[in-house]
Design a protein around this motif. Structure first.
Motif, PDB file in Angstrom:
ATOM      1  N   GLU A  55      35.491 -32.214  18.044  1.00 14.59           N
ATOM      2  CA  GLU A  55      35.148 -31.025  18.819  1.00 14.59           C
ATOM      3  C   GLU A  55      35.265 -31.281  20.319  1.00 14.59           C
ATOM      4  O   GLU A  55      35.724 -30.419  21.083  1.00 14.59           O
ATOM      5  N   GLN A  56      34.863 -32.476  20.734  1.00 18.06           N
ATOM      6  CA  GLN A  56      34.990 -32.834  22.144  1.00 18.06           C
ATOM      7  C   GLN A  56      36.459 -32.901  22.561  1.00 18.06           C
ATOM      8  O   GLN A  56      36.840 -32.421  23.633  1.00 18.06           O
ATOM      9  N   GLU A  57      37.286 -33.480  21.692  1.00 17.66           N
ATOM     10  CA  GLU A  57      38.706 -33.604  22.007  1.00 17.66           C
ATOM     11  C   GLU A  57      39.378 -32.238  22.070  1.00 17.66           C
ATOM     12  O   GLU A  57      40.251 -32.002  22.910  1.00 17.66           O
ATOM     13  N   LEU A  58      38.969 -31.320  21.180  1.00 20.79           N
ATOM     14  CA  LEU A  58      39.568 -29.985  21.156  1.00 20.79           C
ATOM     15  C   LEU A  58      38.943 -29.053  22.194  1.00 20.79           C
ATOM     16  O   LEU A  58      39.506 -28.012  22.528  1.00 20.79           O
ATOM     17  N   GLU A  70      33.795 -25.661  19.594  1.00 19.91           N
ATOM     18  CA  GLU A  70      32.983 -25.885  18.407  1.00 19.91           C
ATOM     19  C   GLU A  70      33.740 -25.419  17.173  1.00 19.91           C
ATOM     20  O   GLU A  70      34.312 -24.328  17.163  1.00 19.91           O
ATOM     21  N   LEU A  71      33.733 -26.258  16.145  1.00 20.84           N
ATOM     22  CA  LEU A  71      34.414 -25.917  14.890  1.00 20.84           C
ATOM     23  C   LEU A  71      33.449 -25.358  13.853  1.00 20.84           C
ATOM     24  O   LEU A  71      33.855 -24.623  12.961  1.00 20.84           O
ATOM     25  N   PHE A  72      32.173 -25.744  13.973  1.00 21.03           N
ATOM     26  CA  PHE A  72      31.160 -25.289  13.023  1.00 21.03           C
ATOM     27  C   PHE A  72      30.023 -24.585  13.744  1.00 21.03           C
ATOM     28  O   PHE A  72      29.647 -24.953  14.857  1.00 21.03           O
ATOM     29  N   SER A  73      29.492 -23.590  13.074  1.00 18.67           N
ATOM     30  CA  SER A  73      28.245 -22.969  13.501  1.00 18.67           C
ATOM     31  C   SER A  73      27.157 -23.554  12.622  1.00 18.67           C
ATOM     32  O   SER A  73      27.074 -23.246  11.426  1.00 18.67           O
ATOM     33  N   ARG A  74      26.342 -24.427  13.176  1.00 15.82           N
ATOM     34  CA  ARG A  74      25.388 -25.205  12.390  1.00 15.82           C
ATOM     35  C   ARG A  74      24.028 -24.528  12.329  1.00 15.82           C
ATOM     36  O   ARG A  74      23.510 -24.058  13.343  1.00 15.82           O
ATOM     37  N   LEU A 133      32.162 -22.131   9.451  1.00 14.24           N
ATOM     38  CA  LEU A 133      33.252 -22.301  10.405  1.00 14.24           C
ATOM     39  C   LEU A 133      33.201 -21.226  11.482  1.00 14.24           C
ATOM     40  O   LEU A 133      32.943 -20.049  11.202  1.00 14.24           O
ATOM     41  N   THR A 134      33.446 -21.629  12.721  1.00 18.44           N
ATOM     42  CA  THR A 134      33.659 -20.657  13.782  1.00 18.44           C
ATOM     43  C   THR A 134      35.074 -20.097  13.638  1.00 18.44           C
ATOM     44  O   THR A 134      35.865 -20.559  12.804  1.00 18.44           O
ATOM     45  N   LEU A 135      35.424 -19.132  14.466  1.00 21.33           N
ATOM     46  CA  LEU A 135      36.784 -18.599  14.435  1.00 21.33           C
ATOM     47  C   LEU A 135      37.797 -19.683  14.763  1.00 21.33           C
ATOM     48  O   LEU A 135      38.854 -19.790  14.132  1.00 21.33           O
ATOM     49  N   HIS A 136      37.469 -20.508  15.777  1.00 24.82           N
ATOM     50  CA  HIS A 136      38.354 -21.632  16.099  1.00 24.82           C
ATOM     51  C   HIS A 136      38.405 -22.628  14.941  1.00 24.82           C
ATOM     52  O   HIS A 136      39.456 -23.225  14.670  1.00 24.82           O
ATOM     53  N   GLY A 137      37.257 -22.799  14.276  1.00 26.88           N
ATOM     54  CA  GLY A 137      37.208 -23.722  13.143  1.00 26.88           C
ATOM     55  C   GLY A 137      38.086 -23.251  12.006  1.00 26.88           C
ATOM     56  O   GLY A 137      38.783 -24.044  11.355  1.00 26.88           O
ATOM     57  N   GLN A 138      38.078 -21.947  11.730  1.00 31.83           N
ATOM     58  CA  GLN A 138      38.922 -21.408  10.663  1.00 31.83           C
ATOM     59  C   GLN A 138      40.395 -21.620  10.969  1.00 31.83           C
ATOM     60  O   GLN A 138      41.189 -21.994  10.091  1.00 31.83           O
TER      61      GLN A 138
END
Length: 299
Positions: free
Chosen positions: A39-42, A45-49, A56-61
């Motif tokens: 997530e830091q590299e991208l 946030e990929l997940f909504s925890r 998954l967030t929209l970016h995560g999907q």
């Protein structure tokens, strides 16, 4: 980033860091660190925890779909450079109905391991219904087609019921000519938690459904058949499960003119089930093909 993608996909498909860690044979904290680093590299946030689940967030999907495409592409490239017979290695895990697994699957697994010596096999014989989305198992064998259309299924066998008892028990107890006569006998049944046990019988257009009060019950068929062979009573089970006992005469069919059923259907199918993502691993694909080749009686 490639390793992080693999960790990320496993977390998405299992729904938790702990289950992903089991599949990856790593610590959950190590998997969580990989996701944090990703997530830091991208820069997103990929997940909504939450305390209960990961979404998954929209970016995560979006990243999940791209990761699948990349991993599949790499896997296809890798496979294209292998020999026509791939090196089948790694662990494959199977969850099965205890009776079917004990009779049909367990005897075959040494043959698979001999054919693929670099494979490792884990088996659970448990009648509890499992969710392949949540469990660490690659394959499961269960009665009935699953409602979840995301699963791939292969029918293995039609499971017709048969009422059986030992010859000795039948000699020592009143004759059985109608299903109602079973009320005078000791019945051995499969245990149903908080549910009454019913056995159904059909002959032509006659259908009779009896509530059974079992003197002995068990969660699996193995114990029930052992009790029947010890002259303790009458039991209803799958015909394929008592083939050997019928052949040796240890058990004989009772009420052969009536079609017996536990489920209320004349016959129920036993299915092999898996997720498409699991079958991408060569060892899982090999096990699917092996079990289908050796067990499937239904086309």
């Amino acid at each position: 980033m490639f390793d992080a993608m693999q960790h990320f996909v496993q977390v998405v498909e299992t729904g938790s860091f702990s289950l992903a860690a089991k599949r990856l044979n790593k610590n959950a904290s190590s998997v969580a660190r990989q996701i944090d680093k990703l997530e830091q590299e991208l820069g997103t946030e990929l997940f909504s925890r939450t305390t209960r689940r990961l979404d998954l967030t929209l970016h995560g999907q979006s990243f999940y779909q791209q990761s699948l495409d990349i991993l599949n592409s790499v896997d296809e490239t890798r496979q294209s450079f292998k020999a026509l017979t791939p090196n089948i290695e790694g662990q494959v895990s199977i969850s099965s109905l205890d009776s079917y697994g004990d009779k049909k699957i367990i005897p075959l697994l040494p043959l698979f391991q001999k054919k693929y010596p670099n494979s490792k096999i884990v088996v659970s014989l448990d009648n509890t219904m499992i969710d392949l989305h949540e469990s660490p198992f690659d394959l499961t064998v269960r009665y009935g087609r699953p409602a979840d259309s995301n699963f791939i299924v292969k029918p293995l066998i039609r499971s017709r019921g048969i009422l059986v008892a030992s010859p000795s028990y039948l000699k020592q107890h009143p004759a059985i000519t109608q299903p109602e006569d079973l009320k005078q006998h000791n019945c051995l049944a499969l245990f149903k938690n908080k549910q009454h046990t019913y056995w159904q019988f059909q002959k032509a257009d006659q259908i009779k459904k009896l509530r059974i009060e079992a003197i002995l019950s068990a969660c699996g068929g193995s114990a029930v058949i052992k009790w029947a062979k010890q002259d303790l009573g009458i039991t209803l089970n799958a015909r394929w499960f008592v083939e050997q006992e019928l052949a040796t005469g240890e058990l004989v069919e009772v009420l052969p003119d009536w079609q017996a059923s536990i489920s209320g259907h004349e016959e129920a199918l036993v299915y092999l089930m898996w997720k498409a993502t699991n079958a991408r691993r060569p060892v899982v694909r090999a096990m699917i093909d092996f079990l289908a080749e050796n067990l499937a009686e239904v086309t």
